[in-house]
Write a protein that holds these residues in place. Structure first.
Motif, mmCIF file in Angstrom:
data_model
loop_
_atom_site.group_PDB
_atom_site.id
_atom_site.type_symbol
_atom_site.label_atom_id
_atom_site.label_comp_id
_atom_site.label_asym_id
_atom_site.label_seq_id
_atom_site.Cartn_x
_atom_site.Cartn_y
_atom_site.Cartn_z
ATOM 1 N N ILE A 3 -8.736 -13.005 -35.872
ATOM 2 C CA ILE A 3 -7.817 -12.834 -34.751
ATOM 3 C C ILE A 3 -6.673 -11.936 -35.186
ATOM 4 C CG2 ILE A 3 -6.258 -13.995 -33.138
ATOM 5 C CD1 ILE A 3 -8.080 -16.490 -33.463
ATOM 6 N N LYS A 4 -6.506 -10.815 -34.505
ATOM 7 C CA LYS A 4 -5.478 -9.838 -34.837
ATOM 8 C C LYS A 4 -4.211 -10.106 -34.029
ATOM 9 C CE LYS A 4 -7.988 -7.091 -37.550
ATOM 10 N NZ LYS A 4 -7.669 -6.825 -38.956
ATOM 11 N N VAL A 5 -3.078 -10.174 -34.712
ATOM 12 C CA VAL A 5 -1.779 -10.261 -34.042
ATOM 13 C C VAL A 5 -1.181 -8.861 -34.038
ATOM 14 C CG1 VAL A 5 0.515 -11.277 -34.057
ATOM 15 C CG2 VAL A 5 -1.457 -12.658 -34.761
ATOM 16 N N ILE A 6 -0.737 -8.419 -32.875
ATOM 17 C CA ILE A 6 -0.259 -7.052 -32.696
ATOM 18 C C ILE A 6 1.172 -7.039 -32.169
ATOM 19 C CG2 ILE A 6 -0.518 -5.045 -31.166
ATOM 20 C CD1 ILE A 6 -3.442 -5.163 -31.504
ATOM 21 N N ILE A 7 1.964 -6.090 -32.662
ATOM 22 C CA ILE A 7 3.271 -5.794 -32.083
ATOM 23 C C ILE A 7 3.336 -4.300 -31.811
ATOM 24 C CG2 ILE A 7 4.480 -7.733 -33.159
ATOM 25 C CD1 ILE A 7 5.565 -5.747 -35.257
ATOM 26 N N SER A 8 4.213 -3.904 -30.911
ATOM 27 C CA SER A 8 4.388 -2.491 -30.597
ATOM 28 C C SER A 8 5.724 -2.000 -31.137
ATOM 29 C CB SER A 8 4.341 -2.269 -29.087
ATOM 30 O OG SER A 8 4.740 -0.942 -28.762
ATOM 31 N N ASP A 40 -11.921 -10.073 -33.612
ATOM 32 C CA ASP A 40 -12.663 -10.845 -32.615
ATOM 33 C C ASP A 40 -11.809 -11.198 -31.409
ATOM 34 O OD1 ASP A 40 -15.028 -11.025 -34.268
ATOM 35 O OD2 ASP A 40 -13.903 -12.455 -35.494
ATOM 36 N N ALA A 41 -10.501 -11.108 -31.543
ATOM 37 C CA ALA A 41 -9.556 -11.380 -30.453
ATOM 38 C C ALA A 41 -8.215 -10.774 -30.842
ATOM 39 C CB ALA A 41 -9.414 -12.874 -30.199
ATOM 40 N N ILE A 42 -7.389 -10.501 -29.841
ATOM 41 C CA ILE A 42 -6.082 -9.876 -30.055
ATOM 42 C C ILE A 42 -5.007 -10.731 -29.398
ATOM 43 C CG2 ILE A 42 -4.654 -7.860 -29.539
ATOM 44 C CD1 ILE A 42 -7.312 -6.248 -29.350
ATOM 45 N N VAL A 43 -3.934 -10.988 -30.134
ATOM 46 C CA VAL A 43 -2.760 -11.651 -29.571
ATOM 47 C C VAL A 43 -1.591 -10.674 -29.661
ATOM 48 C CG1 VAL A 43 -1.181 -13.607 -29.658
ATOM 49 C CG2 VAL A 43 -3.590 -13.921 -30.278
ATOM 50 N N VAL A 44 -0.999 -10.354 -28.529
ATOM 51 C CA VAL A 44 0.117 -9.418 -28.472
ATOM 52 C C VAL A 44 1.416 -10.208 -28.318
ATOM 53 C CG1 VAL A 44 1.092 -7.409 -27.309
ATOM 54 C CG2 VAL A 44 -1.394 -7.772 -27.298
ATOM 55 N N ILE A 45 2.338 -10.000 -29.252
ATOM 56 C CA ILE A 45 3.657 -10.628 -29.160
ATOM 57 C C ILE A 45 4.637 -9.558 -28.691
ATOM 58 C CG2 ILE A 45 5.511 -11.774 -30.430
ATOM 59 C CD1 ILE A 45 3.408 -12.863 -32.352
ATOM 60 N N CYS A 46 5.292 -9.810 -27.553
ATOM 61 C CA CYS A 46 6.100 -8.745 -26.951
ATOM 62 C C CYS A 46 7.154 -9.320 -26.007
ATOM 63 C CB CYS A 46 5.197 -7.761 -26.209
ATOM 64 S SG CYS A 46 4.286 -8.505 -24.831
ATOM 65 N N GLU A 132 16.774 -13.549 -32.912
ATOM 66 C CA GLU A 132 15.828 -13.730 -34.015
ATOM 67 C C GLU A 132 15.290 -15.156 -34.094
ATOM 68 O OE1 GLU A 132 17.268 -12.217 -37.724
ATOM 69 O OE2 GLU A 132 17.790 -10.264 -36.877
ATOM 70 N N LYS A 133 16.124 -16.134 -33.793
ATOM 71 C CA LYS A 133 15.666 -17.521 -33.846
ATOM 72 C C LYS A 133 14.586 -17.778 -32.796
ATOM 73 C CE LYS A 133 17.169 -22.344 -33.414
ATOM 74 N NZ LYS A 133 18.309 -23.265 -33.124
ATOM 75 N N LEU A 134 14.833 -17.295 -31.589
ATOM 76 C CA LEU A 134 13.873 -17.500 -30.504
ATOM 77 C C LEU A 134 12.563 -16.775 -30.793
ATOM 78 C CD1 LEU A 134 13.334 -18.676 -27.701
ATOM 79 C CD2 LEU A 134 14.347 -16.611 -26.706
ATOM 80 N N VAL A 135 12.660 -15.531 -31.235
ATOM 81 C CA VAL A 135 11.458 -14.755 -31.545
ATOM 82 C C VAL A 135 10.686 -15.395 -32.690
ATOM 83 C CG1 VAL A 135 10.609 -12.532 -32.386
ATOM 84 C CG2 VAL A 135 12.400 -12.597 -30.633
ATOM 85 N N LYS A 136 11.402 -15.851 -33.713
ATOM 86 C CA LYS A 136 10.727 -16.503 -34.846
ATOM 87 C C LYS A 136 9.998 -17.769 -34.400
ATOM 88 C CE LYS A 136 11.401 -18.079 -39.599
ATOM 89 N NZ LYS A 136 10.460 -19.205 -39.489
ATOM 90 N N ASN A 137 10.625 -18.524 -33.523
ATOM 91 C CA ASN A 137 9.966 -19.728 -33.001
ATOM 92 C C ASN A 137 8.673 -19.384 -32.278
ATOM 93 O OD1 ASN A 137 11.360 -22.544 -33.158
ATOM 94 N ND2 ASN A 137 13.061 -21.108 -32.953
ATOM 95 N N LEU A 138 8.695 -18.304 -31.496
ATOM 96 C CA LEU A 138 7.483 -17.904 -30.782
ATOM 97 C C LEU A 138 6.406 -17.457 -31.769
ATOM 98 C CD1 LEU A 138 5.925 -17.286 -28.176
ATOM 99 C CD2 LEU A 138 6.868 -14.965 -28.299
ATOM 100 N N LEU A 143 1.173 -18.403 -34.568
ATOM 101 C CA LEU A 143 0.406 -18.535 -35.812
ATOM 102 C C LEU A 143 -0.176 -19.942 -35.956
ATOM 103 C CD1 LEU A 143 2.668 -16.484 -38.252
ATOM 104 C CD2 LEU A 143 0.553 -15.772 -37.114
ATOM 105 N N ARG A 144 0.588 -20.949 -35.550
ATOM 106 C CA ARG A 144 0.056 -22.319 -35.582
ATOM 107 C C ARG A 144 -1.088 -22.475 -34.587
ATOM 108 N NH1 ARG A 144 5.553 -23.664 -35.617
ATOM 109 N NH2 ARG A 144 5.421 -24.366 -33.441
ATOM 110 N N GLY A 145 -0.926 -21.877 -33.409
ATOM 111 C CA GLY A 145 -1.975 -21.958 -32.395
ATOM 112 C C GLY A 145 -3.270 -21.331 -32.874
#
Length: 237
Positions: A3-8, A40-46, A132-138, A143-145
């Motif tokens: 599973i790939k985690v992606i940021i832009s 196999d899957a992509i998760v976009v954090i944005c 940063e705290k909110l983004v880190k929590n997400l 990652l846990r999910g």
């Protein structure tokens, strides 16, 4: 599963994620219109944008219902991964911050991918995108999910029709059910057999429940007339 985690690099939340020191795959395109098929899957954090600027953490699948597009292709849904998006949402729901945590209905691109795409977003203004705290929590919840995907259970897999864009009723069901595409009430008039068939077929986990959220009988019957399956249960809320 890979599973790939992606940021832009052009996304405000992506920049905050990188500032925090996380090492994820990076793209230079807007998150609603990129082409990337590795894994196999992509998760976009944005970022998530809203005119109301209400603080929120949201998840959703991509797809354009109808001819108007926001990135990607018209009349095309992305591939859903109900178990993964639900695993991520369940972890997000545990974050001890008093803001809205909700599934959004399917919307915007990209739609080019041959693997599932999931969006995990921070809303809804620069104040929160740079927090940063909110983004880190997400990020940590995502990652846990991903880590807990294999132990995530689904009493059933739901495809939802109706309800508002922010699908609070469906979100409540995600503690036991896994959630596939959500077609909000705003797109019901544009539904056709092509989109409904995509919603049923473009999913990693097989749909076994159709959920109608605040739709009248005539609309429910129209949708059901376009569904060719005897193995799906029908529920209304």
């Amino acid at each position: 599963m890979n599973i790939k985690v992606i940021i832009s690099n052009v996304d405000a939340v992506g920049k905050t994620v990188r500032k925090l020191g996380y090492k994820f795959e990076e793209i230079n395109e807007d998150v609603i219109d990129f082409k990337y098929n590795s894994g196999d899957a992509i998760v976009v954090i944005c970022r998530h944008e809203s005119s109301a600027k209400i603080p929120s953490l949201t998840v959703h699948h991509p797809g354009n219902i109808g001819n108007k597009t926001m990135g990607g292709e018209a009349n095309k849904l992305g591939i859903a991964f109900p178990r993964l998006i639900t695993s991520i949402y369940r972890e997000i729901s545990k974050i001890d911050i008093n803001i809205d945590k909700v599934f959004e209905a399917t919307h915007h691109g990209p739609t080019y991918q041959t693997v599932p795409v999931i969006f995990a977003e921070v809303g809804s203004s620069e104040e929160y995108w740079n927090n940063e705290k909110l983004v880190k929590n997400l990020v940590d919840a995502v990652l846990r999910g991903i880590e807990r995907l294999e132990e995530t259970t689904c009493d059933n897999v739901i495809l939802a029709f109706g309800g508002p864009h922010y699908a609070h009723n469906v979100s409540k069901l995600a503690m036991k059910s896994c959630i596939s595409h959500i077609i909000s009430k705003h797109y019901i008039s544009e539904l056709n057999s092509n989109i409904i068939q995509q919603a049923l077929e473009k999913t990693i986990n097989k749909i076994d429940t159709i959920l109608f959220d605040s739709l009248n009988q005539k609309t429910r019957e129209k949708i059901l007339s376009l569904i060719n399956s005897n193995n799906i249960s029908i529920k209304s809320i």
